[in-house]
Design an enzyme around this catalytic site. Sequence first.
Site, PDB file in Angstrom:
ATOM      1  N   SER A 486      40.248  41.212  35.958  1.00  0.00           N
ATOM      2  CA  SER A 486      41.133  41.838  36.867  1.00  0.00           C
ATOM      3  C   SER A 486      41.557  41.114  37.860  1.00  0.00           C
ATOM      4  CB  SER A 486      40.281  42.966  37.346  1.00  0.00           C
ATOM      5  OG  SER A 486      39.628  42.657  38.535  1.00  0.00           O
ATOM      6  N   LYS A 487      42.434  41.486  38.396  1.00  0.00           N
ATOM      7  CA  LYS A 487      43.262  40.779  39.574  1.00  0.00           C
ATOM      8  C   LYS A 487      42.318  40.345  40.639  1.00  0.00           C
ATOM      9  CE  LYS A 487      48.001  41.211  41.259  1.00  0.00           C
ATOM     10  NZ  LYS A 487      49.020  41.778  41.541  1.00  0.00           N
ATOM     11  N   ARG A 488      41.354  40.929  40.917  1.00  0.00           N
ATOM     12  CA  ARG A 488      40.329  40.772  41.989  1.00  0.00           C
ATOM     13  C   ARG A 488      39.614  39.339  41.954  1.00  0.00           C
ATOM     14  NH1 ARG A 488      37.258  44.997  41.427  1.00  0.00           N
ATOM     15  NH2 ARG A 488      39.145  46.432  40.835  1.00  0.00           N
TER      16      ARG A 488
END
Length: 729
Positions: A486-488
Amino acid sequence: MRTSVAGVPADALRRSEVEQRLRTAVAGQGKPLLVLNTNPEIVLQARADQGLLAALNTADLLLPDGTGLVWSLRAAGQSAERYTGAEALELLLAEAARLKLRVFVALRRGGLTQPIEFSDALRRRHPGLHVDCLSVSPDASPGPTDAELVIANFGAPEQELWLTRHAAAFPKARVRIAVGGAFEYLTGRLSRAPRLLQQLGLEWLWRLLLQPSRLWRIVRAVIIFPFTVVVSSMFSSKKTSNTVRVRFAPSPTGYMHIGSLRTALYNVLYARHHKGVFALRIEDTDRARLVPGATEKLQETLRAMGLAWDEGPVIQSERLDLYTSYIRPLIDNKKAYPCFCTAEELDAMRTAQTARKQAPMYDGRCRSLTETEARARLDAGTPHVIRLAVPRDRADVAFTDAIRGEIRTPIGSVDDAVLIKSDGFPTYHFANVVDDHDMRITHVIRAEEWISSTPKHVLLYEAFGWTPPTFAHLPLLLNSDRSKLSKRQGDVAVEDYLAKGYLPEALINFVALLGWNPSGKQEIYTFEELVAGFDLSKVNPSGAIVNFEKLDWVNAQYLKRLPDARLAEMAALELEKAGMIAKQGSGWVMPASGRVVTAAWLAGVVTLEKERLVRMPELPERVKFLFAAPTDFDAKLLVWKKSDATRAKQVLTELGEWFAGYGGGWTPVDLETAVKAWIVAKGYQNGEVLWPLRVALTGQAASPGPFEISALLEKDDVVRRIKTASARL
Ligand code: GLU
């Protein structure tokens, strides 16, 4: 004006008008043109070949070529003039040379004439022409290029198909043209027929004398193609229904996730492997999540990645009427129903279900409303949604996933999904199914996260009485700790990787192997190899770990394999960005010193670092010593491990004097030979001379060799650097 010959449109413009159109387009003033050459054989072949027919119909300009075709056009009352590919190409090349445009010529891999020979011949005819010749397979994409004039020369129909299919690889193309034999005239391999024969339209006879093998083409045109036309029309309905049609259906979020790139790529690979169609659909019906400009950006990224679509983009928000027209019959057949529950009621329902430890879902209360009750509420304008009436009299719903096998879901866990929202917009589920049906999609290849939606989709297909497509859900992409990518955790946007200088072809190779490997034996594959080996049933259903360090390695491999000319161009861009070189006229200079930067010098810079570079943007930092003498290094670094400072100073002083008087060649080999001869004459050891020389030039403990570096510096500069270094000891 367009006319039709055997179902294929052919332009019947006046020659002067055609020339005018070509000139305007190549000057970048008009609309970009796709120009194809039609002769009787191609027209006939297009009758039997849907792809070719579509390609011809996509063209902006068709040059009527071949005597037979011109006769047919005249017979059809069209004032067709013959304007051959050779003539059009001559005009385009002359204009391209004058306007200093970039020309890209795609040739058949392993063809008779090699690219270098071609480009030389073209440059001789049109001095100053900038030609990039590439031999590719007609199935392969060249990857994005910034060519303004694109010429395909594979022979019909591959060249027409290639130009149409890979349109997106040439975002700057002003004219794309497919020409066959014209090249042989232009490069002087074949002489043109005497003027009289040309005027009589008998040039073909002349060519037949020079190239008797062309007789085969005539046999094909006269006997084989008509035969294929008859046979294909007998089986045509069967043939079209067999064509693989896939789609990439992203919701525009403003960036493309690496996972979406993999989905798009697997769709392209599947389509190309099966010679099918790859369509693009933009799923933008969720108005709350609309990001301005995202749709355009998405297409730009796909193009930059060389993933061209054959159809579309189909934009859902422009087709709302279509979805509304499909909901009525479902309601009439009791397969869907209006639901008037308010947000508060739904919340209460969810809370109660959760308290009972039940999975929250709609309990179907509005299904039991009588028709009169429902009608009354609709007439009163009560806000409502339309829900799917999931059949409750069966145990489960099943489908066969091409990657995972049979997936069976108990009907009790399938919700009465909303199909039309209260604002009248369709939901993802409804628009997705209607579109896949409407676009005749045969295989839905999408991310694993949609598996839970598929039972609803299958029920919708059943409700409509349509046959569902084959579904294939691709494995999840995971971080190394097996959490969902994910982007995180870092960059997941394709655009970020492109901006960091990763090559599109390296990214493609990298994402292709997330969940699949054609042979299991290698890590680097050409696009053609990926297409040839692609098989959905070989995709691994379990999650694929994404290791971005491997992307670095893949990118470095691709950089090593790129032709030096392309590397030099890329290097120039990076050095320019870093302010180390600046444009001057059609070349570059170093702004600090005014030194002229030639293409050969850039190629030398690239050779210096090619083996170590991971990404091109690293280059400026790595070669900064070529642009300014090192100043801030520790003088101790100048002393070789088996030497001392006094000795190093002596060596450097003598070497500086020697260099000042040196008048020989200035290539790495010349310099190596001369310096090594000097070392022998002086009775020095290699290390005690070459180490301080290298450090004097670069100020670095590790760098490329001293001869390669010296060859890229000017002699005065080398002498100055050596002297400065010896003075510091
Ligand atoms: N719009 C969905 C997405 O963004 C497409 C899912 C599908 O391919 O059906 O992933």
